[in-house]
Design an enzyme around this catalytic site. Structure first.
Site, PDB file in Angstrom:
ATOM      1  CG  HIS B 264      -1.816   1.161   1.369  1.00 62.77           C
ATOM      2  ND1 HIS B 264      -3.127   1.149   0.944  1.00 62.77           N
ATOM      3  CD2 HIS B 264      -1.610   2.403   1.873  1.00 62.77           C
ATOM      4  CE1 HIS B 264      -3.683   2.318   1.182  1.00 62.77           C
ATOM      5  NE2 HIS B 264      -2.779   3.109   1.747  1.00 62.77           N
ATOM      6  CD  GLU B 265       1.739   3.520   3.788  1.00 64.52           C
ATOM      7  OE1 GLU B 265       1.898   4.595   3.164  1.00 64.52           O
ATOM      8  OE2 GLU B 265       0.740   3.308   4.515  1.00 64.52           O
TER       9      GLU B 265
END
Lengths: 497, 497
Positions: B264-265
């Site tokens: 996600h990051e």
């Protein structure tokens, strides 16, 4: 708001930005990926530009005039703060913005060339850009010497050692150089009469070295709630007083390099950490120049940590940590290793006895270069001649000679003497500390630095920049910097024990 | 220098300082010792003050007037940059310095109370200071709504999603809420008809998780010469485009939390990293609002990494990394785990299907609070009612209810809807990407993100803030944000496969 208070506010603001730069600098040397360098340089350049603008704003001169007129309303600390503010302001306003920018660029260029020229020992490659740096440095020195009404070397020295005078350094260094050659021979002779120290068998795993280092710095008083210990290529002490960050590098074949390096940086760190808390972000709350700073790292590393008392403690802790044994771990042998004297080409590897010779050489050379009495082209020859006359050895190439230190190449002219002045101040302070707290040596046999640190906190750290270096030494030891005490210390450690 | 060029110079300077703050913020969340907090807050406050001064200087308004008059001389990117500069300037100049300072202080106070009130579920404790924050937020919204000529919610939303309109969000969220309850029941029913997924046996050592995470983010295209992966309490993506730093936290009983978090990051990181390099430090070079940012994290995490194609690759890599085996590692079972749907109280733990319900709840509540239609005292009751009507569950206490998210307590009103708008944009972009590059799914079975990333670079990242969110989506997918595609994606993943 009074003019003085307005100045305090400006300096607080500026110093908060300087602290931000300090943290960014730490980051750059420890954790930043290489691809972040360009963006980081711009961040730092803008920060430094903003600080310069705050400091040289059109109202600042008038604020100083007003504050000085009303100085009857200020207490002693405020007066000292005002004096320090003025000193910083005089340095900042002495030079035009364009000149400063040109010099920063020249230094960065030269440093970059030096980084590739050094491993090759290629002095010719860095010569043109070093000439440029020296030329700009000479201009800076001339301009500041007129404003500060001092000689041109002192105009540069003042940046690192406020109020420092080369006439005094000349006398101190001349005295030491006349003492040094015979003394070195005596030390080497005495050393030859003893068994050659034996290194304990490694390897010494990095994880164990780190754990041992952390224990030792905590013994000195380093507080990990207000600081960090990390790894970097060149060890340093950075960060800010409430978050002071030291670094080291590890060599698995020799644990002592890192251990002594960490203790050295801890001395710097404790000074920063214990600066007067009420004066954070004000000039009078800052450390008192590089001589005092170096004295604090060397009082921990050289005076305390290489003392027979601490070595006996450390040897048993290290032996236990590495789970090793053998005759090499005896206190006698460890003292032999820790206090070994060996003339060498490289300053940063030098022992306590030969280190001043390196500094004196650089100091004399940079004075000649700055004054124009010597040309940069003649540096390699002069370096070799100088080292030979001081230490009896001649570097086989410039990598081991005049290319070894970054200072001149990145513009730090006038810095070198503070290393040895700091060593001398450390000896003087340690003598006074032991007189005031006779339990200091015995406590070190238990790894207990607290009596020494308590004395340093009260007598050095807490003073910030309230007093000049000599005023501080006089207040605490009864007299200004006295090189005889350092000589006495060397004789006691290297000849009499 | 033209007025436009002067503005560019000012914004470049300001954004370099904002970058410095970004690095200091990363440091604070990852490596700073607790004792450094106070000094760091001051550094950041001064940096933000200096940025505000640069932005609101007395000459800036005139520079905009001049630049607009001469806008015939500007190219498209410069015009877009000027528009973005004005948007930022209008936000900055809308409020008086004293008001901004009062609001920052109130938010900091409220956040601090919230930090201790949350674990105790003590909403009453934070109520007074939350009221103060809301009151100031309402004032800000009213002032900006007049200047921007929009409704008060949109005046806040604009800060996170430039040009965003709540009327549009209302329609999108109403549509989704009428679709959602029946859909959720169908999904849960279908899920019950399948074998319950079994977690593979741990523990999963942190070192192995980290190594696996690094391999995966490199597969996405993350370049460790321009970034870092570290540990922090709350995962985030920080740093600067050329040195973008993502964080995660590890749980040795469940490797998927960290792995999906890191992916996600990485989606956020790749967006920052690939922003148009020629426009670094200019507003038009920045990411296009939080909807697009969230779309980039979710296209990597939800669309690509939880696709059956990537799960099959990831399952075998993870199994090999942990040296584990058993039926739990089958692709079917791993898909079951990765796509499990379970109504829960906590937003950040929610699955892809129930997540929008959390966001819609918060969006509706914050609109009512900001407009004054609801009082803060009534929040716990309204939260429980709202969650019950959307998800059929009611939090047993405020810790699991209205105290769970930091947003309102630290002043981030108008932020929440961008999470779900981002999820919808991600579905829309992924569909378009697969249409343009049909090899994307097959490449993911080999852990190869390059066809997807190449498409995103060209079609999203490289555009910076040149276009509005809807202009960008229209250009790339043929139409503005279309929530039907997200619904189609959910049906395909959770009902049809």
């Amino acid at each position: 708001m009074s003019a003085y208070s307005t100045l305090e506010k400006k300096f607080r603001r500026m110093n908060a930005l300087t602290e931000a730069s300090g943290v960014l600098g730490w980051d750059m040397s420890t954790v930043m990926p290489s691809g972040g360098a360009e963006a980081r340089m711009e961040q730092l350049a803008v920060l430094s530009g903003v600080c310069h603008e705050i400091l040289t704003g059109p109202d600042v001169g008038d604020l100083f005039d007003e504050a000085l007129e009303a100085k009857g309303e200020l207490n002693g600390w405020q007066l000292a703060n005002l004096r320090e503010m003025q000193r910083i302001w005089r340095h900042a306003t002495a030079l035009e913005g364009d000149f400063v920018e040109a010099k920063i660029k020249a230094c960065k260029r030269c440093e970059m060339v030096w980084r590739s020229a050094r491993p090759e020992g290629n002095f010719a490659a860095v010569l043109p850009t070093l000439k440029e740096v020296l030329n700009l440095t000479q201009q800076e020195a001339r301009i500041k010497s007129e404003i500060f009404d001092c000689n041109i070397y002192d105009a540069l020295l003042d940046h690192y050692e406020p109020g420092g005078k080369s006439a005094r350094i000349d006398a101190i260094f001349d005295d030491f150089s006349s003492f040094f050659p015979d003394f070195l021979q005596e030390v080497l002779e005495k050393q030859r009469s003893r068994p050659t120290p034996v290194m304990p068998d490694g390897p010494f795993p990095v994880a164990v070295q780190e754990k041992l280092g952390r224990e030792m710095v905590q013994a000195v008083g380093f507080d990990f709630n207000h600081g960090r210990l990390d790894v970097s290529l060149h060890p340093f002490c950075g960060g800010v007083p409430d978050d002071v960050r030291i670094t080291t590098r590890y060599d698995e074949t020799d644990f002592m390099i890192s251990l002594m390096g960490v203790l050295h940086e801890t001395g710097h760190a404790m000074y920063e950490r214990n600066l007067p808390p009420d004066w954070r972000l004000q000039p009078v709350g800052a450390a008192r120049g590089m001589t005092m700073h170096e004295s604090q790292s060397l009082i921990i590393e050289m005076q305390a940590s290489r003392s027979p008392e601490f070595i006996s403690y450390m040897a048993s802790k290290a032996q236990a940590a590495f789970g090793s044994d053998g005759a090499a771990w005896s206190v006698e042998n460890m003292r032999g290793i820790y206090n070994q004297v060996q003339p060498d080409f490289i300053r940063v590897d030098a022992d306590e006895v030969t280190y001043p010779a390196h500094v004196i050489l650089r100091y004399r050379l940079e004075k000649e270069l700055i004054s124009g009495n010597m040309q940069v082209e003649d540096l390699p020859q002069a370096w070799g001649d100088g080292l030979e006359s001081l230490l009896g050895i001649r570097p086989p190439n410039d990598r081991l000679g005049c290319l070894q230190d970054i200072h001149w190449y990145d513009g730090a002219w006038g810095y070198f003497p503070t290393y040895t002045l700091g060593a001398m101040a450390a000896a003087q302070l340690f003598e006074a500390a032991k007189k005031a707290s006779p339990e200091i040596p015995e406590a070190l046999t238990r790894g207990d630095f607290s009596p020494l640190m308590a004395w340093l906190n009260v007598n050095v750290h807490n003073w910030g920049s309230f007093l000049s270096t000599d005023e501080l030494l006089t207040r605490v030891t009864g007299h200004p910097l006295d090189p005889q005490i350092f000589k006495k210390h060397l004789k006691a450690r290297y000849l009499d024990s």
